[in-house]
Design an enzyme around this catalytic site. Structure first.
Site, short mmCIF file in Angstrom:
data_model
loop_
_atom_site.label_atom_id
_atom_site.label_comp_id
_atom_site.label_asym_id
_atom_site.label_seq_id
_atom_site.Cartn_x
_atom_site.Cartn_y
_atom_site.Cartn_z
N ASP A 31 22.93 63.38 -19.83
CA ASP A 31 21.73 63.00 -19.10
C ASP A 31 21.46 64.07 -18.03
O ASP A 31 22.41 64.60 -17.46
CB ASP A 31 21.98 61.64 -18.40
CG ASP A 31 20.69 60.87 -18.12
OD1 ASP A 31 20.59 59.72 -18.59
OD2 ASP A 31 19.80 61.40 -17.43
N ASN A 104 17.26 69.23 -30.97
CA ASN A 104 18.64 69.54 -30.61
C ASN A 104 19.59 68.41 -30.98
O ASN A 104 20.69 68.63 -31.49
CB ASN A 104 18.74 69.85 -29.11
CG ASN A 104 18.04 71.15 -28.75
OD1 ASN A 104 17.97 72.06 -29.57
ND2 ASN A 104 17.53 71.24 -27.53
N TYR A 150 3.63 60.95 -24.14
CA TYR A 150 4.73 60.11 -24.58
C TYR A 150 4.53 59.68 -26.04
O TYR A 150 5.41 59.85 -26.88
CB TYR A 150 4.82 58.89 -23.67
CG TYR A 150 5.99 57.97 -23.93
CD1 TYR A 150 7.30 58.42 -23.81
CD2 TYR A 150 5.80 56.63 -24.26
CE1 TYR A 150 8.39 57.56 -24.03
CE2 TYR A 150 6.87 55.77 -24.47
CZ TYR A 150 8.16 56.23 -24.35
OH TYR A 150 9.21 55.39 -24.56
N LYS A 154 6.82 60.88 -29.25
CA LYS A 154 7.65 59.95 -30.02
C LYS A 154 7.21 59.93 -31.49
O LYS A 154 8.04 59.77 -32.38
CB LYS A 154 7.58 58.55 -29.41
CG LYS A 154 8.31 58.42 -28.08
CD LYS A 154 9.82 58.57 -28.22
CE LYS A 154 10.55 58.17 -26.95
NZ LYS A 154 12.02 58.37 -27.06
#
Ligand code: UDP
Length: 317
Positions: A31, A104, A150, A154
């Site tokens: 994080d 990633n 957003y 997604k």
């Protein structure tokens, strides 16, 4: 299993850490702490089966040793117009973590031969024209609207996940998470539950945006986590909705929070409070999760709100 959770310090990520550790797995939480607070994992410090790595997953991810699963939960997720941790204040970071971060995370899963799960969202349905929303609905999203940073990130992340499944045979899962609430939400992330609970505990009127007729369906975090664990064990590669089908208006939610907290201050309507593209209604169709995972939410809204209020009581000044 040895499991990497990106966004492992966040609201849902940190609950997943707890659950997977309790189930006997070893967990690495990654994080960059731009939206999650380190207090969410403080109780795990010093455990042999837990590790925290401070890293932005939009940059190359390096993990030593084997991995059995990668759960990609990193992303800002609050649509608040003003909160510094909302995606409208972090538009480029949000697009990057949905695109580069997912790339990633999928890359690590592929390299390690690990299972992969993408935390997707009901926002892929946009301001929906179909109600309730089934997984087969393609959505109603404005690609250049403010929420697109957003929503489209997604949607791209879902496309990338399916491409890794189809092209590289990575063992992927996609969960579309609907409104979820509970302890460890950030008090100031601008979302409706922490806003209302914070205001109620301070004895202030609750800020209902618009006329409060818009609906949402709120799932308690423990129910969601149970669904995620079941999905991880399943072999479903197509998206699956997880959320609570119990739909209420935002006005009713405000009245409930005031009733449970005994807040006498009432409601304050904010006519221009809604973010552009704020969905008018949202409710998951969870028949797929029921059939495939034998899952449905158990915690009643009032119970969940009580637990959430208890948590926030210590944080509100
Ligand atoms: N909302 C509200 N008052 C607040 C915060 C949010 O009335 O103080 C409304 C918001 O306009 C939206 C709903 O509550 O219609 C849920 O908003 P939230 O930010 O929790 O997330 P969303 O479901 O839109 O992703």
């Amino acid at each position: 299993m040895r499991i990497l959770i990106t966004g492992g310090v966040g609201f849902i990520g940190s609950h997943l850490c707890d659950r997977l550790l309790a189930d006997g797995h070893s967990v690495i939480a990654m994080d960059n702490l731009i939206t999650g607070h380190i207090r969410n994992i403080q109780h795990l410090a010093g455990r042999d089966d837990f590790r925290f790595i401070k890293h932005n997953v939009s940059d190359y991810i390096y993990i030593d040793g084997p991995l059995d699963a990668v759960l990609h939960f990193a992303s800002p997720a609050s649509p608040s117009k003003t909160a510094p941790t909302g995606y409208l204040q972090l538009p480029i970071q949000t697009l990057k973590v949905g695109a580069l971060g997912t790339l990633n995370a999928l890359g690590v899963a592929k390299a390690k031969g690990a299972r992969f799960m993408l935390a997707s969202t009901s926002e892929v349905y946009g301001d929906p024209l179909e109600h309730p929303q089934k997984e087969t609905y393609w959505g109603h999203v404005d690609p250049v609207g403010v929420r697109s940073v957003y929503d489209e990130a997604k949607r791209f992340a879902e496309a990338l996940t399916m491409a890794y499944y189809r092209t590289h045979g990575v063992d992927t899962r996609i969960v579309r998470i609907f409104n979820t609430y509970g302890p460890r939400m950030e008090l100031d992330d601008g979302r409706v539950v922490p806003n209302f609970v914070g205001q109620a505990l301070r004895g202030e009127p609750l800020t209902v945006y618009g006329d409060g007729s818009q609906t949402r369906s709120f799932c308690y975090v423990d129910d969601l986590v149970e669904g995620i664990v079941r999905l991880l064990r399943s072999d479903e590669h197509y998206p699956i909705n997880l959320g609570n089908p119990n739909e209420i208006t935002i006005r009713e939610l405000a009245e409930k929070v005031n009733a449970v907290t005994g807040n006498p201050a009432g409601l304050r309507f904010v006519p221009d409070g809604r973010t552009q593209g704020d969905p008018q209604q949202r409710r998951p169709d969870i028949s797929k999760a029921k059939a495939l995972l034998g899952w449905e939410p158990k915690v009643e809204l009032e119970d969940g709100l009580r637990r959430t209020i208890e948590y926030f009581r210590n944080l509100v000044k």
